[in-house]
Design an enzyme around this catalytic site. Sequence first.
Site, mmCIF file in Angstrom:
data_model
loop_
_atom_site.group_PDB
_atom_site.id
_atom_site.type_symbol
_atom_site.label_atom_id
_atom_site.label_comp_id
_atom_site.label_asym_id
_atom_site.label_seq_id
_atom_site.Cartn_x
_atom_site.Cartn_y
_atom_site.Cartn_z
ATOM 1 N N LYS A 95 10.977 -1.747 -11.759
ATOM 2 C CA LYS A 95 11.956 -2.319 -12.685
ATOM 3 C C LYS A 95 11.361 -3.308 -13.677
ATOM 4 O O LYS A 95 10.599 -4.192 -13.308
ATOM 5 C CB LYS A 95 13.041 -3.046 -11.889
ATOM 6 C CG LYS A 95 13.911 -2.109 -11.082
ATOM 7 C CD LYS A 95 14.970 -2.887 -10.349
ATOM 8 C CE LYS A 95 16.033 -1.953 -9.779
ATOM 9 N NZ LYS A 95 17.049 -2.712 -9.056
ATOM 10 N N GLY A 153 1.655 -6.459 -3.059
ATOM 11 C CA GLY A 153 1.530 -5.587 -1.891
ATOM 12 C C GLY A 153 1.116 -4.161 -2.186
ATOM 13 O O GLY A 153 0.172 -3.634 -1.580
ATOM 14 N N ARG A 166 -4.507 -11.909 7.364
ATOM 15 C CA ARG A 166 -4.242 -13.321 7.071
ATOM 16 C C ARG A 166 -4.840 -14.260 8.117
ATOM 17 O O ARG A 166 -5.299 -15.346 7.785
ATOM 18 C CB ARG A 166 -2.731 -13.565 6.946
ATOM 19 C CG ARG A 166 -2.186 -13.023 5.630
ATOM 20 C CD ARG A 166 -0.692 -13.178 5.542
ATOM 21 N NE ARG A 166 -0.238 -12.869 4.193
ATOM 22 C CZ ARG A 166 1.020 -12.689 3.854
ATOM 23 N NH1 ARG A 166 1.967 -12.802 4.779
ATOM 24 N NH2 ARG A 166 1.362 -12.411 2.619
ATOM 25 N N GLY A 201 4.614 -13.309 -4.223
ATOM 26 C CA GLY A 201 5.458 -14.077 -5.151
ATOM 27 C C GLY A 201 4.676 -15.121 -5.920
ATOM 28 O O GLY A 201 4.899 -15.336 -7.116
#
Length: 397
Positions: free
Chosen positions: A198, A351, A41, A374
Amino acid sequence: MKVIRFADLVAQGQVAGKRVFIRADLNVPQDDAGNITEDTRVRASVPCIEMALKAGAAVMVTSHLGRPTEGEFKPEDSLAPVAKRMGELLGREVKLLANWVDGVQVAPGEVVMLENCRVNKGEKKNNEELAKKMAALCDIFVHDAFGTAHRAEASTYGIAQFAPIACAGPLLAAEIDAISKALANPKRPLVAIVAGSKVSTKLTILQALAKNVDGLIVGGGIANTFMLAAGLKIGKSLAEPDLLGEATAVIAAMKARGAEVPIPEDVVCAKRFAADAEATVKAATDVADDDLILDIGPKTAAKLAAQLKAAGTIVWNGPVGVFEFEAFEGGTKAIAEAIAQSSAFSIAGGGDTLAAIAKYGIEKQVGYISTGGGAFLEVLEGKTLPAFEILSKRAAG
């Protein structure tokens, strides 16, 4: 989506002598001693800073780091290691300033780092007074932190409202372009891979994509739930039986459009979840009651690889098996290699997906690798990110 681009302002000669405030994403992992363990980053933020310095701007850069408590600065919250690494990459000293909200001294051609912005009281709730103070520090606000684009905070949204000029930095602009290319104007067929443990965490994404994609490949625990919905037995594999109705609805929505959710034909099973567990390839109809499905089988992998090679656009979020264990990496490896060989424009994010891309060395073959976790998921969900919304508002005047 129309936004003002920092690169255009530089090209037009509008940056020389101006105070430029860059919101970067420098939230890097550190070890217990505070050493940076992975600096992607920081390296990714350098082009924007160099662009501003070369243009003769007085440059301020800030970021959040970790999860500090607002109003309570602790040594471990400090951007000091980041400022040091940034200095090495830029080949010049990068001074770190604390308590900067009420004023910053920086001359044209200089760069300073402003201490962890999430320590400022009112940052997360986008306090208007704080945002106005930040905006007063600069002539141009540059948002270059896609990883925070889904949050409306003082240093990402509020400052963009009140700064004289608010624009997108090169990283953010590249994300906007890649997302538009993949989702707004995709070359067909558009195939999405959505995998993870999930269905519940990715349900809204699956529902949004079902309205747009030509093929929806599900993997991991999500695939197990879809296998259950298709009437197959999955033994003691991870699944969410209470979401069968939702999975069935996604399959039906795709079918109604002549598209499909391919259900695995064969799977790789084990009796326990471990790297040294014995792996057995079975037809999807032969899963025993004490089996754990840990990957897709070779037949399924070959079929999906063929589909990916024929795609026009590929969106990838999530590995399709437990690729960290050698015996159960076949499916994810086959998919990674198919994406690398496909002529499709591909965009990947998340990720675990980035870890798989690195493991199989296909970084150069993926069209665009998204840096936001996100934020990337919210885009797939069809949401307009706050950062994009305020920047396009400002561009519209």
